[in-house]
Design a protein around this motif. Structure first.
Motif, short mmCIF file in Angstrom:
data_model
loop_
_atom_site.label_atom_id
_atom_site.label_comp_id
_atom_site.label_asym_id
_atom_site.label_seq_id
_atom_site.Cartn_x
_atom_site.Cartn_y
_atom_site.Cartn_z
N LEU A 252 0.82 -1.21 0.00
CA LEU A 252 0.00 0.00 0.00
C LEU A 252 0.85 1.26 0.00
O LEU A 252 0.52 2.25 -0.67
CB LEU A 252 -0.93 -0.01 1.21
N ASP A 253 1.96 1.24 0.74
CA ASP A 253 2.83 2.41 0.80
C ASP A 253 3.65 2.59 -0.48
O ASP A 253 4.30 3.63 -0.66
CB ASP A 253 3.78 2.30 2.00
N SER A 254 3.65 1.59 -1.36
CA SER A 254 4.38 1.69 -2.62
C SER A 254 3.56 2.37 -3.71
O SER A 254 4.09 2.70 -4.77
CB SER A 254 4.77 0.29 -3.12
N LEU A 255 2.29 2.59 -3.44
CA LEU A 255 1.38 3.10 -4.46
C LEU A 255 1.15 4.59 -4.27
O LEU A 255 0.65 5.00 -3.22
CB LEU A 255 0.04 2.36 -4.36
N PRO A 256 1.52 5.43 -5.24
CA PRO A 256 1.25 6.86 -5.08
C PRO A 256 -0.24 7.15 -5.10
O PRO A 256 -0.96 6.67 -5.97
CB PRO A 256 1.97 7.50 -6.28
N ARG A 257 -0.69 7.92 -4.14
CA ARG A 257 -2.10 8.29 -4.07
C ARG A 257 -2.33 9.59 -4.82
O ARG A 257 -1.42 10.41 -4.92
CB ARG A 257 -2.53 8.43 -2.61
N ILE A 561 -1.85 8.56 -14.32
CA ILE A 561 -1.82 9.98 -13.98
C ILE A 561 -1.38 10.21 -12.54
O ILE A 561 -0.76 11.23 -12.22
CB ILE A 561 -3.19 10.62 -14.28
N ALA A 562 -1.66 9.25 -11.63
CA ALA A 562 -1.23 9.41 -10.24
C ALA A 562 0.29 9.33 -10.13
O ALA A 562 0.92 10.07 -9.36
CB ALA A 562 -1.88 8.35 -9.36
N VAL A 563 0.92 8.44 -10.91
CA VAL A 563 2.38 8.31 -10.91
C VAL A 563 3.01 9.58 -11.47
O VAL A 563 3.99 10.10 -10.93
CB VAL A 563 2.81 7.08 -11.74
N VAL A 564 2.46 10.10 -12.55
CA VAL A 564 2.98 11.33 -13.15
C VAL A 564 2.87 12.50 -12.18
O VAL A 564 3.81 13.28 -12.01
CB VAL A 564 2.23 11.64 -14.46
N GLY A 607 -9.41 6.04 -6.94
CA GLY A 607 -9.06 7.42 -6.68
C GLY A 607 -10.11 8.22 -5.97
O GLY A 607 -9.86 9.31 -5.49
N GLY A 608 -11.32 7.71 -5.92
CA GLY A 608 -12.38 8.39 -5.20
C GLY A 608 -13.02 9.53 -5.97
O GLY A 608 -13.82 10.26 -5.43
N ALA A 609 -12.68 9.69 -7.25
CA ALA A 609 -13.23 10.78 -8.05
C ALA A 609 -14.45 10.28 -8.81
O ALA A 609 -14.34 9.52 -9.76
CB ALA A 609 -12.19 11.31 -9.02
N ALA A 610 -15.63 10.68 -8.36
CA ALA A 610 -16.83 10.36 -9.12
C ALA A 610 -16.88 11.28 -10.32
O ALA A 610 -16.68 12.48 -10.20
CB ALA A 610 -18.06 10.54 -8.24
N GLY A 611 -17.11 10.74 -11.48
CA GLY A 611 -17.12 11.62 -12.64
C GLY A 611 -17.47 10.88 -13.91
O GLY A 611 -18.11 9.83 -13.88
N VAL A 612 -17.01 11.42 -15.01
CA VAL A 612 -17.43 10.97 -16.32
C VAL A 612 -16.69 9.70 -16.71
O VAL A 612 -15.62 9.38 -16.21
CB VAL A 612 -17.17 12.07 -17.36
N GLU A 675 -12.60 13.22 -3.90
CA GLU A 675 -12.25 12.88 -2.53
C GLU A 675 -10.93 12.14 -2.50
O GLU A 675 -10.53 11.51 -3.46
CB GLU A 675 -13.34 11.99 -1.92
N ALA A 676 -10.24 12.25 -1.38
CA ALA A 676 -8.96 11.56 -1.24
C ALA A 676 -9.20 10.07 -1.12
O ALA A 676 -10.18 9.62 -0.57
CB ALA A 676 -8.22 12.06 0.00
N ARG A 677 -8.28 9.29 -1.67
CA ARG A 677 -8.35 7.84 -1.56
C ARG A 677 -8.00 7.40 -0.15
O ARG A 677 -7.14 7.97 0.49
CB ARG A 677 -7.39 7.22 -2.57
N PRO A 678 -8.67 6.34 0.37
CA PRO A 678 -8.33 5.87 1.71
C PRO A 678 -6.93 5.33 1.75
O PRO A 678 -6.41 4.84 0.78
CB PRO A 678 -9.36 4.76 1.96
#
Length: 678
Positions: A252-257, A561-564, A607-612, A675-678
């Motif tokens: 979990l700590d290896s994954l960029p949020r 996009i989170a890694v970038v 990512g917690g982003a509700a959208g299109v 919203e921020a990811r848990p």
């Protein structure tokens, strides 16, 4: 609770004399989705294949049971398994292109399974095949049923595999990395489809993935495998919020949020790598990499215990972790202080165009028509300051790699100018002087293809040192050792060949080679997309450290996009060869966004982003749409204006530039803050 649909009881699997799974106990209820995660080599795919009865000839179940609705599949004959494949049990494999028969039309492949499993007539099976394509939300099902696999996009092929798996309404669906090869937007659409179809059919699912974000948002429970063992099993939300095994915490700590930045929140990653099956530690299999390991951990194999209701963990120290008296987090690696980021531009792109000419048909030749061309990059303007990192994101076909290859001279630009250190770069790499070549290096996506398998690591590293810097003798040997040390590899690796290294180690060598000549600019094209999250974290930290130590600027290309956003100072978003948005990475997740960026952000797994969700496929670069190139898929299209007029560039209050007709204030009203990811 009712009896489980799938139950694994002390399941053990071996390849030859090597044990690939050791005494796995797992269960799956009807209608439930269970995520199975872990690094490569942990046993995820072996478990999935064992459940399906698809183990290769050298693989065999050496102990335990695999019970599906009470029936032991481990004891079933091949003929008995064939009777339930497709009806009770179905597999969605990782690679749709190699899983579909290239010689059969899509409809014929679907109809064949329906005739076999459901006993339908040819006409009934053909009608049901078209209905199955509609169920997986494929438009123009009749046309696609008459097409061959190569005529479909990757996302369409994956939907066909879903249709094949679900057409006979199986009770259990096994999904083995079904979206690994897909763009983030296509992945999100396919995962939404899987969720809806599972809800409609009531099927249970075993979801194998290395993508923790996907598992976080799509499963009810998650099981974690490491080095052939089940180390943790819990409800997904609980596992992600409070993991009790240090390995799970390390993943979990290896994954960029989303929103995480390298300077403020560096990735912890995990030291070492998964042990080979022929050299497993005598105690806890994770002890050599665990920050909490003590003498007991190295000497005794821990049991799988229920730490909380429904939450099992295999760790001697879980009571301390649960009580909060022991921290399972990996220690952060000390990094060199960041160098000052220069304001003056190092790289400038002005109206850069990259076109790939196509062959003319005989009719076009006779008619005297000009040679058609695919315009992969269309009029891009960008600049990159010294020591800074520019991230470029977008779907496959957006022009990211073509732009990178134009910068390094592997795909000559057909229009515009590229300047490095105020020097105009010739379009072809063969025309560039040796000192200029030393200033511009590239790291490719696949380390397997980037390194010559017949050369030792030392020989691969020596090439740029000899050819670009003219090093010889002791100076050459010393520099090779310096490079290996810089990427945290032992000096003895210089004598090894690529086949003796892991994927992460090969990518470290490729990065060392790119930094060998101390370039001013490094172009990294998807350098971590094929790696486990733990290896990805170490590579991202390595790039960050080497960049700060040597002061090199970097162009980092990725579909993630989170890694970038984690690594970059600035971000450019590309679509169909054009820039849609540019701006500081710190503002990437803050609206307003270009509608295409909005869709990319909404598609981030977990990512917690509700959208299109984007509909349809990316248009052909041979015949791009008029007006705004994104209008055919834009959820906020203004109609005729977007279809006919080229959008203006508009500035936002948080420093972004957006290529769009819609005013930033209107976009802000349309786009809620994720919203921020848990």
């Amino acid at each position: 609770m009712s009896a489980p649909l799938l139950e694994l009881r002390r399941l053990s699997v071996a390849y030859g004399g090597l044990t690939a799974l050791r005494e796995i106990d797992l269960s799956l209820q009807t209608g439930e989705t269970l995520g199975l995660v872990g690094e490569s080599g942990s046993g995820k795919t072996t478990l999935a294949l064992a459940v399906m009865g698809y183990l290769p000839p050298e693989g065999r179940v050496t102990g335990g049971e695999i019970r599906l609705a009470g029936r032991d599949l481990a004891a079933a004959t091949r003929a008995e398994l064939r009777a339930i494949w497709g009806i009770e049990l179905a597999l969605v494999p990782q690679d749709p292109f190699t899983s579909l028969n290239p010689a059969l039309k899509i409809g014929a492949q679907l109809a064949e399974g329906l005739r076999l499993h459901r006993g339908l007539t040819r006409a009934e099976a053909q009608a049901r095949a078209i209905e199955s394509l509609r169920e997986v939300r494929l438009p123009d099902a009749e046309r696609l049923a008459a097409a061959y696999p190569h005529q479909l996009s990757g996302g369409q092929q994956q939907r066909v595999l879903l249709a094949l798996a679900l057409s006979a309404r199986p009770r259990l669906l096994v999904l083995d990395e079904p979206t690994t090869a897909l763009d983030v937007t296509t992945e999100a659409t396919v995962l939404d489809l899987v969720r809806d179809l599972l809800a409609e059919t009531g099927a249970a699912a075993l979801y194998v993935s290395h993508n923790l974000g996907v598992v976080a948002g799509r499963t009810q429970r998650t099981a974690v495998l490491y080095a052939s063992e089940l180390v943790e099993d819990a409800p997904t939300a609980e596992l992600f919020q409070r993991p009790l095994h240090p390995y799970t915490r390390g993943l979990l700590d290896s994954l960029p949020r989303p929103g995480q930045r390298r300077a403020a929140q560096p990735l912890a990653g995990m030291a070492g790598r998964i042990p080979p099956l022929n050299d497993l530690p005598p105690g806890c299999v994770f002890a050599p990499r665990c920050p909490l390991a003590n003498e007991q951990c190295h000497a005794e194999r821990p049991p799988l215990e229920e730490a909380q209701p429904g939450h099992r963990v295999r760790c001697h120290r879980w009571p301390e972790i649960l009580a909060g008296t022991a921290d399972p987090a990996q220690p952060l690696t000390a990094t060199a202080p960041a160098l000052a980021r220069a304001a003056e531009p190092l790289l400038q792109l002005e109206d850069v165009t990259v076109a790939y000419p196509l062959r003319r048909t005989l009719a076009e030749v006779l008619a005297g028509q000009p040679r058609p061309a695919v315009q992969a990059v269309a009029g891009v303007d960008l600049q990159l300051g010294k020591g800074r990192t520019l991230g470029i994101v977008g779907e496959s076909g957006s022009g990211k790699t073509s732009l990178a290859r134009a910068i390094v001279g592997l795909a000559p630009h057909s229009g515009g100018e590229i300047h490095l250190l105020d020097l105009a770069l010739p379009p072809d790499v063969q025309q560039r002087a040796r000192p200029l070549l030393a200033q511009l290096q590239m790291v490719f996506q696949n380390p397997e293809e980037a390194l010559n398998p017949y050369l030792t690591i030392g020989e691969s590293l020596s090439r740029p040192l000899v050819n670009l810097l003219g090093l010889r003798g002791p100076a050459l040997a010393a520099r090779i050792n310096e490079l290996l040390e810089a990427v945290r590899l032992p000096a003895e690796y210089a004598a090894r060949r690529p086949g003796q290294l892991s994927g992460g180690e090969k990518q470290r060598v490729a990065i060392a080679r790119a930094f060998a000549a101390r370039p001013e600019l490094l172009v990294a094209d998807e350098p971590v997309s094929a790696l486990d999250v733990s290896v990805q974290a170490s590579i991202l930290n390595l790039l960050h450290r080497l960049q700060d130590e040597q002061g090199a600027a970097t162009i980092f290309i990725s579909h993630d996009i989170a890694v970038v956003a984690y690594l970059a100072d600035d971000v450019a978003v590309m679509y169909l060869g054009r820039l849609m948005q540019t701006g500081p990475a710190a503002a990437l997740f803050k609206p307003p966004h270009h509608p295409y960026t909005e869709a990319l952000l909404a598609a981030i797994p977990g990512g917690g982003a509700a959208g299109v969700r984007l509909a349809g496929e990316i248009p052909s670069a041979l015949h791009p749409p008029s007006g705004c190139p994104f209008h055919t898929r834009c959820p906020h299209s203004l109609g005729e204006l977007c279809e006919t007029e080229t959008p203006p560039w508009q500035a936002t209050a948080n420093g972004k530039q957006i290529f769009c007709h819609i005013p930033p204030a209107d976009l802000l009203a349309l786009q809620p803050r994720p919203e921020a990811r848990p």
